[in-house]
Design a protein around this motif. Structure first.
Motif, PDB file in Angstrom:
ATOM      1  N   LYS A 119       0.852  -1.186   0.000  1.00 16.79           N
ATOM      2  CA  LYS A 119       0.000   0.000   0.000  1.00 16.79           C
ATOM      3  C   LYS A 119       0.888   1.236   0.000  1.00 16.79           C
ATOM      4  N   LEU A 120       0.352   2.334  -0.519  1.00 24.14           N
ATOM      5  CA  LEU A 120       1.058   3.606  -0.521  1.00 24.14           C
ATOM      6  C   LEU A 120       0.503   4.488   0.580  1.00 24.14           C
ATOM      7  N   TYR A 121       1.395   5.091   1.357  1.00 23.71           N
ATOM      8  CA  TYR A 121       0.993   5.976   2.448  1.00 23.71           C
ATOM      9  C   TYR A 121       1.438   7.392   2.112  1.00 23.71           C
ATOM     10  N   ASN A 122       0.472   8.308   1.996  1.00 21.27           N
ATOM     11  CA  ASN A 122       0.795   9.676   1.609  1.00 21.27           C
ATOM     12  C   ASN A 122       0.843  10.642   2.792  1.00 21.27           C
ATOM     13  N   GLY A 123       0.841  10.100   3.989  1.00 20.72           N
ATOM     14  CA  GLY A 123       0.856  10.926   5.192  1.00 20.72           C
ATOM     15  C   GLY A 123      -0.504  11.063   5.842  1.00 20.72           C
ATOM     16  N   ASP A 124      -1.566  10.783   5.075  1.00 23.70           N
ATOM     17  CA  ASP A 124      -2.932  10.886   5.592  1.00 23.70           C
ATOM     18  C   ASP A 124      -3.672   9.555   5.524  1.00 23.70           C
ATOM     19  N   SER A 125      -3.431   8.788   4.475  1.00 24.30           N
ATOM     20  CA  SER A 125      -4.187   7.552   4.301  1.00 24.30           C
ATOM     21  C   SER A 125      -3.368   6.534   3.517  1.00 24.30           C
ATOM     22  N   ARG A 208       6.046   4.625   2.120  1.00 17.49           N
ATOM     23  CA  ARG A 208       5.785   6.029   2.420  1.00 17.49           C
ATOM     24  C   ARG A 208       6.063   6.869   1.171  1.00 17.49           C
ATOM     25  N   PHE A 209       4.996   7.346   0.569  1.00 16.11           N
ATOM     26  CA  PHE A 209       5.080   8.106  -0.678  1.00 16.11           C
ATOM     27  C   PHE A 209       5.121   9.592  -0.340  1.00 16.11           C
TER      28      PHE A 209
END
Length: 417
Positions: A119-125, A208-209
């Motif tokens: 999964k990619l995490y953009n700092g919020d979701s 962490r994207f």
């Protein structure tokens, strides 16, 4: 020891605890965590020492700053687990049972590698990443899918895998000492040695994207070219020609901005070396697929940059001073930057998704047609098809990017002869 988790660490004090806790919480028994500090200048090393005191299965090493590849090589040398996996220190594991499930899948299916989803995490979701999810739509293949690497030729996402260590050590596979693109050469060699693997529908890797990750892409671009060159050689040696096309596309599409912006004689030599390896001395007359054209674009753009040639000069000599650039992706941005070197040309951008930019005016296609005589089609994919469609309604010249660049180079060569 069942599994060794190898974590290179460099200046990630903000994320390191979350990373370590995600491994500590893994339910797999008999695990070890090998943390290699790569000369951090923040508090990362101190955090590692604190965790080492609290958890006997955490081992901490330190080296002067040499890059993540060299750090991972220390982990490969020191690992005592039957299996290994790699985690970047600003990322984290998701399902706490993931490693246990993946090790069990290897042993129960007689394969030497297992991959999980990311999964990619953009700092919020957290957002689902597309990779391999098509195998598990509507609850299909709940026990996993066994694949042959030659049928599914990836060069990215090595962090998604658990590998059996023995075939890697037997083949003496290590990470090259590049600062960038050091993991695909390792991964390709590992998968050629392992051959078969299983993919499980388990949420495994949290990536962490961030914008910083994007900006790092163009740094150490020469190392990137070296790594891609290494993998093209390996792909050719093993008749993995579909992978070779993918790698040519990496240079021509994904890394075009980094190569052209940082053009150097050394990089041009790398490009010519790769051209000779894949196409012979000349690309002309070879396949007209998107990957080939894109690679040719990068080669010409790098060469004309080093020669000081301006694309805008070609248009100015024709009396063309207003140009629309169709497509504002990787190539669109490069073309705009190149055309801006000529201050007599007014630029307009045309893109279905992008509605405004600070540096140029964005116009609808019809509006751009009224303001500009010429339009340059920049997308690498379906470039000719898009250009042919535009020719039906565009009142002036429609330029396919590859054809335009060849004309610019030909014009330059005719002037210096």
């Amino acid at each position: 020891m069942k599994i060794s988790v190898i974590i290179p660490v460099y200046n990630v004090e903000s994320f390191l605890k979350e990373c370590l806790e995600s491994v500590i919480s893994q339910t797999v028994k008999e695990k070890e965590i090998l943390c290699i500090d790569d000369g951090s200048t923040d508090d990362s090393y101190e955090i590692l020492q604190q965790y080492q005191k609290s958890y006997p299965y955490i081992r901490v090493f330190r080296q002067e700053n040499k890059g993540a590849g060299e750090a991972r090589n220390i982990g490969l040398k020191e690992a005592v687990g039957k299996y290994i996996c790699f985690l970047d220190a600003d990322d984290f594991y998701l399902d706490s049972q993931a490693l246990e499930k993946m090790v069990y899948a290897c042993e129960s299916n007689g394969v030497q590698a297992c991959a999980g989803l990311r999964k990619l995490y953009n700092g919020d979701s957290l957002e689902d990443f597309h990779w391999c999810r098509n195998y598990f739509k509507d609850g299909n293949n709940s026990e996993g899918v066994i694949l042959e690497y030659v049928d599914h030729l990836d060069d990215y996402y090595f962090q998604n895998y658990v590998f059996e260590l023995e075939p890697i050590r037997k083949s003496r596979i290590l990470f090259p000492s590049y600062r960038r693109y050091e993991d695909p050469p390792f991964f390709l060699k590992a998968m050629i040695a392992i051959k078969r693997y299983i993919v499980l529908p388990v949420e495994f890797y949290g990536y962490r994207f961030a914008e910083e990750a994007i900006s790092r892409k163009d740094k150490y671009i020469e190392d990137t070219l070296k790594g891609i060159r290494d993998n093209i050689k390996l792909a050719r040696e093993n008749q993995l020609y579909k992978l070779e096309r993918k790698l040519i596309g990496r240079i021509g599409i994904e890394y075009v901005a980094g190569v052209v912006l940082n053009a150097s004689e050394e990089m041009l030599d790398f490009l010519y070396e790769i051209q000779t390896m894949v196409f012979g001395k000349n690309i002309a007359g070879k396949s007209e697929d998107a990957q080939t054209k894109a690679f040719d674009n990068v080669l010409i753009l790098t060469a004309i940059n080093l020669k000081g040639v301006k694309i805008g000069d070609y248009f100015e000599k024709k009396g063309i001073t207003s140009i629309a650039v169709y497509g504002l992706g990787n190539y669109g941005n490069v073309v705009i930057r190149e055309l801006k070197k000529s201050d007599k040309i007014t630029l307009y951008g045309v893109d279905q998704k992008i509605k405004e930019r600070d540096d140029i005016e964005i116009a609808a296609l019809g509006e751009a047609n009224e303001k500009c005589s010429d339009i340059i089609v920049t997308p690498a994919e379906k470039n000719t098809e898009i250009a042919n469609e535009l020719r039906r309604t565009w009142r002036g010249n429609v330029w396919e990017l590859n054809a335009l660049l060849k004309l610019v180079m030909k014009d330059y060569e005719s002037r210096i002869c």
